[in-house]
Design a protein around this motif. Sequence first.
Motif, PDB file in Angstrom:
ATOM      1  N   THR A   1      -6.395   0.647  -2.509  1.00 34.08           N
ATOM      2  CA  THR A   1      -4.884   1.779  -2.532  1.00 34.08           C
ATOM      3  C   THR A   1      -3.528   0.355  -2.724  1.00 34.08           C
ATOM      4  OG1 THR A   1      -5.145   2.056  -0.084  1.00 34.08           O
ATOM      5  CG2 THR A   1      -6.174   3.497  -1.425  1.00 34.08           C
ATOM      6  N   MET A   2      -4.039  -0.638  -2.578  1.00 36.65           N
ATOM      7  CA  MET A   2      -2.614  -1.445  -2.940  1.00 36.65           C
ATOM      8  C   MET A   2      -2.353  -1.292  -4.171  1.00 36.65           C
ATOM      9  SD  MET A   2      -4.107  -4.932  -2.973  1.00 36.65           S
ATOM     10  CE  MET A   2      -5.041  -6.583  -1.571  1.00 36.65           C
ATOM     11  N   ILE A   3      -0.833  -1.456  -4.471  1.00 35.17           N
ATOM     12  CA  ILE A   3       0.061  -1.014  -5.332  1.00 35.17           C
ATOM     13  C   ILE A   3      -0.005  -2.089  -6.200  1.00 35.17           C
ATOM     14  CG2 ILE A   3       2.018  -0.711  -5.668  1.00 35.17           C
ATOM     15  CD1 ILE A   3       3.086   0.203  -3.337  1.00 35.17           C
ATOM     16  N   PHE A   4       0.161  -3.117  -5.999  1.00 33.25           N
ATOM     17  CA  PHE A   4      -0.225  -4.214  -6.773  1.00 33.25           C
ATOM     18  C   PHE A   4      -1.635  -5.320  -6.637  1.00 33.25           C
ATOM     19  CE2 PHE A   4       4.562  -3.966  -6.021  1.00 33.25           C
ATOM     20  CZ  PHE A   4       4.775  -3.537  -7.130  1.00 33.25           C
ATOM     21  N   SER A   5      -2.333  -4.737  -7.557  1.00 38.56           N
ATOM     22  CA  SER A   5      -3.503  -6.170  -7.307  1.00 38.56           C
ATOM     23  C   SER A   5      -3.187  -7.577  -7.194  1.00 38.56           C
ATOM     24  CB  SER A   5      -4.556  -6.214  -8.860  1.00 38.56           C
ATOM     25  OG  SER A   5      -3.991  -6.712  -9.592  1.00 38.56           O
ATOM     26  N   VAL A   6      -4.846  -8.545  -6.851  1.00 35.60           N
ATOM     27  CA  VAL A   6      -4.927  -9.540  -6.382  1.00 35.60           C
ATOM     28  C   VAL A   6      -4.623  -9.834  -7.083  1.00 35.60           C
ATOM     29  CG1 VAL A   6      -6.003 -11.576  -5.025  1.00 35.60           C
ATOM     30  CG2 VAL A   6      -5.864  -9.452  -4.212  1.00 35.60           C
ATOM     31  N   ALA A   7      -5.089 -10.240  -8.510  1.00 35.58           N
ATOM     32  CA  ALA A   7      -4.500  -9.835  -9.462  1.00 35.58           C
ATOM     33  C   ALA A   7      -3.197 -10.277 -10.287  1.00 35.58           C
ATOM     34  CB  ALA A   7      -5.889 -10.166 -11.087  1.00 35.58           C
ATOM     35  N   HIS A   8      -2.785  -8.830 -10.237  1.00 39.78           N
ATOM     36  CA  HIS A   8      -1.410  -8.787 -10.169  1.00 39.78           C
ATOM     37  C   HIS A   8      -0.028 -10.313  -9.492  1.00 39.78           C
ATOM     38  CE1 HIS A   8       1.694  -7.137 -12.112  1.00 39.78           C
ATOM     39  NE2 HIS A   8       2.556  -7.567 -10.768  1.00 39.78           N
ATOM     40  N   ILE A   9      -0.499  -9.982  -8.049  1.00 39.15           N
ATOM     41  CA  ILE A   9      -0.108 -10.566  -7.087  1.00 39.15           C
ATOM     42  C   ILE A   9      -0.114 -12.422  -7.842  1.00 39.15           C
ATOM     43  CG2 ILE A   9      -0.352 -11.681  -4.800  1.00 39.15           C
ATOM     44  CD1 ILE A   9      -0.778  -8.671  -3.606  1.00 39.15           C
TER      45      ILE A   9
ATOM     46  N   THR B   1      -0.796  -4.938   4.145  1.00 36.80           N
ATOM     47  CA  THR B   1      -1.214  -3.603   5.117  1.00 36.80           C
ATOM     48  C   THR B   1      -1.509  -2.186   5.395  1.00 36.80           C
ATOM     49  OG1 THR B   1      -1.939  -3.883   7.443  1.00 36.80           O
ATOM     50  CG2 THR B   1       0.758  -3.298   6.616  1.00 36.80           C
ATOM     51  N   PRO B   2      -3.010  -1.631   4.968  1.00 39.43           N
ATOM     52  CA  PRO B   2      -2.435  -0.298   4.521  1.00 39.43           C
ATOM     53  C   PRO B   2      -2.085   0.345   6.227  1.00 39.43           C
ATOM     54  CG  PRO B   2      -4.307  -1.408   5.898  1.00 39.43           C
ATOM     55  CD  PRO B   2      -3.778  -2.404   5.419  1.00 39.43           C
ATOM     56  N   PRO B   3      -2.040   2.222   6.054  1.00 36.94           N
ATOM     57  CA  PRO B   3      -0.960   2.487   7.034  1.00 36.94           C
ATOM     58  C   PRO B   3      -2.029   2.465   8.128  1.00 36.94           C
ATOM     59  CG  PRO B   3      -2.570   3.972   5.490  1.00 36.94           C
ATOM     60  CD  PRO B   3      -2.665   2.768   5.210  1.00 36.94           C
ATOM     61  N   GLY B   4      -0.524   2.877   8.913  1.00 41.34           N
ATOM     62  CA  GLY B   4      -1.581   2.977  10.831  1.00 41.34           C
ATOM     63  C   GLY B   4      -0.950   1.945  11.883  1.00 41.34           C
ATOM     64  N   VAL B   5       0.117   1.096  11.675  1.00 35.50           N
ATOM     65  CA  VAL B   5       0.788   0.028  11.600  1.00 35.50           C
ATOM     66  C   VAL B   5       1.695   0.583  13.075  1.00 35.50           C
ATOM     67  CG1 VAL B   5       1.012  -1.517   9.827  1.00 35.50           C
ATOM     68  CG2 VAL B   5       2.749   0.257  10.469  1.00 35.50           C
ATOM     69  N   GLY B   6       1.253   0.087  13.976  1.00 34.42           N
ATOM     70  CA  GLY B   6       2.693   0.575  15.748  1.00 34.42           C
ATOM     71  C   GLY B   6       3.696   0.997  15.201  1.00 34.42           C
TER      72      GLY B   6
ATOM     73  N   TYR C   1       0.863  -1.192  -0.433  1.00 37.24           N
ATOM     74  CA  TYR C   1      -0.168   0.459   0.080  1.00 37.24           C
ATOM     75  C   TYR C   1       1.134   1.543  -0.313  1.00 37.24           C
ATOM     76  CZ  TYR C   1      -4.479  -3.113   1.172  1.00 37.24           C
ATOM     77  OH  TYR C   1      -4.871  -3.792   1.296  1.00 37.24           O
ATOM     78  N   SER C   2       0.733   2.358  -0.994  1.00 40.07           N
ATOM     79  CA  SER C   2       1.546   3.260  -1.323  1.00 40.07           C
ATOM     80  C   SER C   2       2.002   4.127   0.351  1.00 40.07           C
ATOM     81  CB  SER C   2       0.992   4.077  -1.966  1.00 40.07           C
ATOM     82  OG  SER C   2       0.036   4.726  -2.401  1.00 40.07           O
ATOM     83  N   ASP C   3       0.061   3.931   0.589  1.00 36.67           N
ATOM     84  CA  ASP C   3       0.792   4.780   1.875  1.00 36.67           C
ATOM     85  C   ASP C   3       0.886   4.705   3.405  1.00 36.67           C
ATOM     86  OD1 ASP C   3      -2.025   3.023   2.411  1.00 36.67           O
ATOM     87  OD2 ASP C   3      -3.238   5.140   2.054  1.00 36.67           O
TER      88      ASP C   3
END
Length: 281
Positions: free
Chosen positions: A215-223, A243-248, A80-82
């Motif tokens: 907001t994934m950089i690489f989609s499920v299909a691409h992965i 994961t999206p932003p907001g990790v500890g 996720y870019s953010d």
Amino acid sequence: MKLLRYGPSGQEKPGVLDASGGIRDLSGIVDDLSAAAIAAGALDKLKGTDIESLPTVSGTPRIGACVGAPGKVVCIGLNYSDHAAETGAEPPKEPIVFMKATSAVQGPNDIVRMPRNSKKTDWEVELGVIIGKQAKYVSEADALSYVAGYCVANDVSEREFQAERGGQWTKGKSCDTFGPIGPWLVTADEVADPQNLDMFLDVNGKRFQTGNTKTMIFSVAHIIHYCSQMFSLMPGDVIMTGTPPGVGLGVKPNPVFLKDGDEMHLGIAGLGEQRQKVAAD
């Protein structure tokens, strides 16, 4: 269908949610929702099942991992870019691929145990993808046809083990209990667009992560396409897609990490929710 596994650890039985949210037993149709059962066509056997005619499961049994004994758990980093920005990393040009030990997999509400000497145990709500048939050299256009279903995943991570102990993220990702998946395997036909799912994670009632899979950089299909160029994805394999932003680790100015007694609550729209108590091992 929303499929699940219920019962004591190591003795789980297959089940399915009925229209009222109750559990119905699937033991008379399939032996399990394991990797081996998926490979043997277990999901095909369930098509057309009259759920309301199945035996009702009484009480509130423990819910196990939605896939039993996956052959591998593939993880995608900084997707996720953010989230990449909050960690100070450049967005990757190709998917960052690493593995989580299958021994980390557990039920969605089981206790998460911080390993001995842990200093930086962290949370990561993620979209889990369960593979339904062997995928090798698949095109991106066809990739989603290899998906059996989707689930909530928590890619629990020990950041010191991951980044400060001589390399390879697997060390910080594979501790026992660091892979809760479920509560359900939601079959692919119930997920109209895996790239538009809201997700959240709270710690002790405080919201830390709010995101959407768009907001994934690489989609499920691409992965799926990308990984299948390098190794086969097999029935029952699980992919944790980032994961999206907001990790500890990303909390400014001082990172926040899990401690004994904390509680995580996380979920993804349409895929269910998890709750885990945290305990020192």
